[in-house]
Design a protein around this motif. Structure first.
Motif, PDB file in Angstrom:
ATOM      1  N   PHE A  79       6.031   0.160  12.583  1.00 17.47           N
ATOM      2  CA  PHE A  79       5.104   0.881  13.607  1.00 17.47           C
ATOM      3  C   PHE A  79       3.736   2.260  13.844  1.00 17.47           C
ATOM      4  O   PHE A  79       2.895   1.484  14.008  1.00 17.47           O
ATOM      5  N   VAL A  80       4.620   2.980  13.555  1.00 14.11           N
ATOM      6  CA  VAL A  80       4.169   3.941  14.140  1.00 14.11           C
ATOM      7  C   VAL A  80       2.466   4.441  13.358  1.00 14.11           C
ATOM      8  O   VAL A  80       1.646   5.456  12.704  1.00 14.11           O
ATOM      9  N   GLU A  81       3.669   4.756  11.537  1.00  7.95           N
ATOM     10  CA  GLU A  81       2.213   4.413  10.356  1.00  7.95           C
ATOM     11  C   GLU A  81       2.357   4.108  10.076  1.00  7.95           C
ATOM     12  O   GLU A  81       0.629   4.313  10.025  1.00  7.95           O
ATOM     13  N   LEU A  82       1.744   2.883  10.422  1.00  9.23           N
ATOM     14  CA  LEU A  82       0.949   1.689  10.544  1.00  9.23           C
ATOM     15  C   LEU A  82      -0.173   2.089  11.200  1.00  9.23           C
ATOM     16  O   LEU A  82      -1.635   1.767  10.513  1.00  9.23           O
ATOM     17  N   ILE A  83      -0.107   1.830  12.431  1.00  7.92           N
ATOM     18  CA  ILE A  83      -1.109   2.578  13.321  1.00  7.92           C
ATOM     19  C   ILE A  83      -1.261   3.611  13.081  1.00  7.92           C
ATOM     20  O   ILE A  83      -2.959   3.962  12.887  1.00  7.92           O
ATOM     21  N   ALA A  84      -0.925   4.831  12.397  1.00  8.74           N
ATOM     22  CA  ALA A  84      -1.519   5.992  12.684  1.00  8.74           C
ATOM     23  C   ALA A  84      -2.911   5.806  10.795  1.00  8.74           C
ATOM     24  O   ALA A  84      -3.452   6.599  11.112  1.00  8.74           O
ATOM     25  N   ALA A  85      -1.873   5.304  10.119  1.00  7.13           N
ATOM     26  CA  ALA A  85      -2.833   5.188   8.991  1.00  7.13           C
ATOM     27  C   ALA A  85      -4.054   4.399   9.227  1.00  7.13           C
ATOM     28  O   ALA A  85      -5.301   4.357   8.374  1.00  7.13           O
ATOM     29  N   ASN A  86      -3.933   2.831  10.526  1.00  6.90           N
ATOM     30  CA  ASN A  86      -5.468   2.143  10.111  1.00  6.90           C
ATOM     31  C   ASN A  86      -6.047   3.035  10.831  1.00  6.90           C
ATOM     32  O   ASN A  86      -7.163   3.121  10.685  1.00  6.90           O
ATOM     33  N   VAL A  87      -5.818   3.753  12.329  1.00  8.09           N
ATOM     34  CA  VAL A  87      -6.641   4.979  12.638  1.00  8.09           C
ATOM     35  C   VAL A  87      -7.339   5.960  11.443  1.00  8.09           C
ATOM     36  O   VAL A  87      -9.044   6.298  12.233  1.00  8.09           O
ATOM     37  N   GLU A  88      -6.965   6.759  10.747  1.00  5.60           N
ATOM     38  CA  GLU A  88      -7.358   7.392   9.659  1.00  5.60           C
ATOM     39  C   GLU A  88      -8.039   5.908   8.867  1.00  5.60           C
ATOM     40  O   GLU A  88      -9.200   6.796   8.982  1.00  5.60           O
ATOM     41  N   LEU A  89      -7.676   5.237   8.435  1.00  5.16           N
ATOM     42  CA  LEU A  89      -8.778   5.085   7.939  1.00  5.16           C
ATOM     43  C   LEU A  89     -10.163   4.073   8.486  1.00  5.16           C
ATOM     44  O   LEU A  89     -11.343   3.988   8.025  1.00  5.16           O
ATOM     45  N   THR A  90     -10.258   3.528   9.478  1.00  2.87           N
ATOM     46  CA  THR A  90     -10.857   3.580  10.808  1.00  2.87           C
ATOM     47  C   THR A  90     -11.775   5.016  10.788  1.00  2.87           C
ATOM     48  O   THR A  90     -13.065   4.841  10.542  1.00  2.87           O
ATOM     49  N   LEU A  91     -11.410   5.863  10.780  1.00  2.00           N
ATOM     50  CA  LEU A  91     -12.397   7.333  10.978  1.00  2.00           C
ATOM     51  C   LEU A  91     -12.797   7.369  10.051  1.00  2.00           C
ATOM     52  O   LEU A  91     -14.024   8.603   9.988  1.00  2.00           O
ATOM     53  N   GLY A  92     -12.037   7.045   8.856  1.00  3.97           N
ATOM     54  CA  GLY A  92     -12.583   7.229   7.384  1.00  3.97           C
ATOM     55  C   GLY A  92     -11.747   8.481   6.542  1.00  3.97           C
ATOM     56  O   GLY A  92     -11.883   9.476   7.002  1.00  3.97           O
ATOM     57  N   ASN A  93     -11.771   7.844   5.251  1.00  2.00           N
ATOM     58  CA  ASN A  93     -10.649   8.771   4.303  1.00  2.00           C
ATOM     59  C   ASN A  93     -11.279   8.397   3.168  1.00  2.00           C
ATOM     60  O   ASN A  93     -12.183   8.272   2.715  1.00  2.00           O
ATOM     61  N   SER A  94     -10.706   9.472   2.510  1.00  2.00           N
ATOM     62  CA  SER A  94     -11.337   9.077   0.537  1.00  2.00           C
ATOM     63  C   SER A  94     -10.369   7.809  -0.024  1.00  2.00           C
ATOM     64  O   SER A  94     -10.944   7.755  -1.116  1.00  2.00           O
ATOM     65  N   TRP A  95      -9.328   7.722   0.364  1.00  5.28           N
ATOM     66  CA  TRP A  95      -8.350   6.911  -0.094  1.00  5.28           C
ATOM     67  C   TRP A  95      -8.835   5.042   0.513  1.00  5.28           C
ATOM     68  O   TRP A  95      -8.448   4.422  -0.660  1.00  5.28           O
ATOM     69  N   GLY A  96      -9.277   4.823   1.421  1.00  8.97           N
ATOM     70  CA  GLY A  96      -9.980   3.160   2.048  1.00  8.97           C
ATOM     71  C   GLY A  96      -8.469   2.656   2.084  1.00  8.97           C
ATOM     72  O   GLY A  96      -7.339   3.341   2.716  1.00  8.97           O
ATOM     73  N   VAL A  97      -9.113   1.359   2.034  1.00 10.41           N
ATOM     74  CA  VAL A  97      -7.329   0.882   2.866  1.00 10.41           C
ATOM     75  C   VAL A  97      -6.169   1.492   1.899  1.00 10.41           C
ATOM     76  O   VAL A  97      -5.205   0.856   2.165  1.00 10.41           O
ATOM     77  N   THR A  98      -5.618   2.141   0.427  1.00 12.83           N
ATOM     78  CA  THR A  98      -4.343   2.032   0.246  1.00 12.83           C
ATOM     79  C   THR A  98      -4.024   3.098   0.566  1.00 12.83           C
ATOM     80  O   THR A  98      -2.982   3.134   0.808  1.00 12.83           O
ATOM     81  N   VAL A  99      -4.082   3.525   2.081  1.00 16.47           N
ATOM     82  CA  VAL A  99      -3.443   4.305   3.133  1.00 16.47           C
ATOM     83  C   VAL A  99      -2.544   3.189   3.395  1.00 16.47           C
ATOM     84  O   VAL A  99      -1.409   3.543   3.972  1.00 16.47           O
ATOM     85  N   LEU A 100      -2.735   2.329   3.661  1.00 18.07           N
ATOM     86  CA  LEU A 100      -2.283   1.289   4.347  1.00 18.07           C
ATOM     87  C   LEU A 100      -0.475   0.859   3.402  1.00 18.07           C
ATOM     88  O   LEU A 100       0.696   0.787   4.157  1.00 18.07           O
ATOM     89  N   ILE A 101      -0.811   0.202   1.664  1.00 18.23           N
ATOM     90  CA  ILE A 101       0.537   0.141   0.933  1.00 18.23           C
ATOM     91  C   ILE A 101       1.246   2.151   1.206  1.00 18.23           C
ATOM     92  O   ILE A 101       2.455   1.941   1.469  1.00 18.23           O
ATOM     93  N   SER A 102       0.728   3.411   1.054  1.00 13.21           N
ATOM     94  CA  SER A 102       1.236   4.210   1.261  1.00 13.21           C
ATOM     95  C   SER A 102       1.787   4.311   2.477  1.00 13.21           C
ATOM     96  O   SER A 102       3.230   4.451   2.509  1.00 13.21           O
ATOM     97  N   ALA A 103       1.351   4.096   3.889  1.00 12.86           N
ATOM     98  CA  ALA A 103       1.631   4.072   5.166  1.00 12.86           C
ATOM     99  C   ALA A 103       3.403   2.822   4.844  1.00 12.86           C
ATOM    100  O   ALA A 103       4.514   3.149   5.865  1.00 12.86           O
ATOM    101  N   LEU A 104       3.481   2.018   3.923  1.00 10.47           N
ATOM    102  CA  LEU A 104       4.659   0.975   4.627  1.00 10.47           C
ATOM    103  C   LEU A 104       5.249   1.828   3.674  1.00 10.47           C
ATOM    104  O   LEU A 104       6.720   1.889   4.088  1.00 10.47           O
ATOM    105  N   LEU A 105       4.851   1.827   2.315  1.00  9.12           N
ATOM    106  CA  LEU A 105       5.909   2.909   1.628  1.00  9.12           C
ATOM    107  C   LEU A 105       6.376   4.014   2.780  1.00  9.12           C
ATOM    108  O   LEU A 105       8.140   4.249   2.200  1.00  9.12           O
ATOM    109  N   GLN A 106       6.498   4.747   3.037  1.00 11.89           N
ATOM    110  CA  GLN A 106       6.504   5.894   3.916  1.00 11.89           C
ATOM    111  C   GLN A 106       7.782   5.770   4.771  1.00 11.89           C
ATOM    112  O   GLN A 106       8.505   5.938   5.171  1.00 11.89           O
TER     113      GLN A 106
END
Length: 200
Positions: A79-106
């Motif tokens: 719950f916490v990791e996915l929301i944090a990753a979505n906030v990061e994605l919304t604000l903008g990052n270098s990895w795009g939606v792939t941060v969601l894959i990382s969030a799930l694995l982590q």
């Protein structure tokens, strides 16, 4: 050793959801700041030996560990990791939606360790194990293929070792200290971590 005294570990309360969401948003903003201001500097510092970049891995695992240490219920890390990753994605990052894959694995790595301890142990040792396994899931399960396919076997091994150290110390160790610091302020009085801090 921290334990979970709640009889119904699967029952989320309203305060669990609200606190986890607020924490996730705050850490998601921190992710964005780290991506923008700190991570590029890490790339420069480790340019001579890129596998050392794995030492930054624990930063991205922090929300999953902290979320679980506070909420202490199945799914808290996800719950916490996915929301944090979505906030990061919304604000903008270098990895795009792939941060969601990382969030799930982590988050999966963290969930597995706490599940093995039946959500009853929340001390530093368990948190460090959770961070370490999470780092393995992230690096071996995704990043080696996605970003480091050209690394030699030796480089890959060093990268994994650095990530595991970071997961254990940054996510596990720093995460535990962060939760204890929050508990001492009274912010976690509605949680087991807060009750433990008061008891001490």
């Amino acid at each position: 050793m921290s334990t979970n005294s709640n009889k119904s570990v699967f029952a989320w309360r309203g305060i669990d959801l609200v606190t986890a969401a607020i924490l996730a948003v705050a850490l998601g903003v921190a992710f964005w700041g780290f991506d923008l201001f700190v991570y590029p500097a890490i790339g420069v510092v480790t340019a001579g030996f890129p596998p050392l970049g794995g030492l930054a891995t624990g930063v991205w695992i922090l929300p999953a560990v902290v979320g679980m240490l506070i909420v202490r219920r199945p799914g808290a890390a996800i719950f916490v990791e996915l929301i944090a990753a979505n906030v990061e994605l919304t604000l903008g990052n270098s990895w795009g939606v792939t941060v969601l894959i990382s969030a799930l694995l982590q988050a999966a790595g963290v969930e597995i360790i706490f599940a093995l301890f039946r959500y009853r142990r929340f001390g530093f040792g368990v948190a460090a194990l959770a961070g370490a396994l999470s780092a393995i899931f992230e690096i071996v399960g995704y990043e080696l293929a996605a970003y480091y396919g050209d690394f030699s076997p030796a480089y890959k091994l060093v990268l994994v070792i650095c990530a595991v150290i970071s997961g254990a110390l940054v996510a596990g160790g720093l995460g535990s200290l962060l939760v204890r610091a929050l508990a001492k302020t009274g912010a976690l009085n509605a949680f087991a971590a807060g009750r433990e801090a008061r008891a001490k």
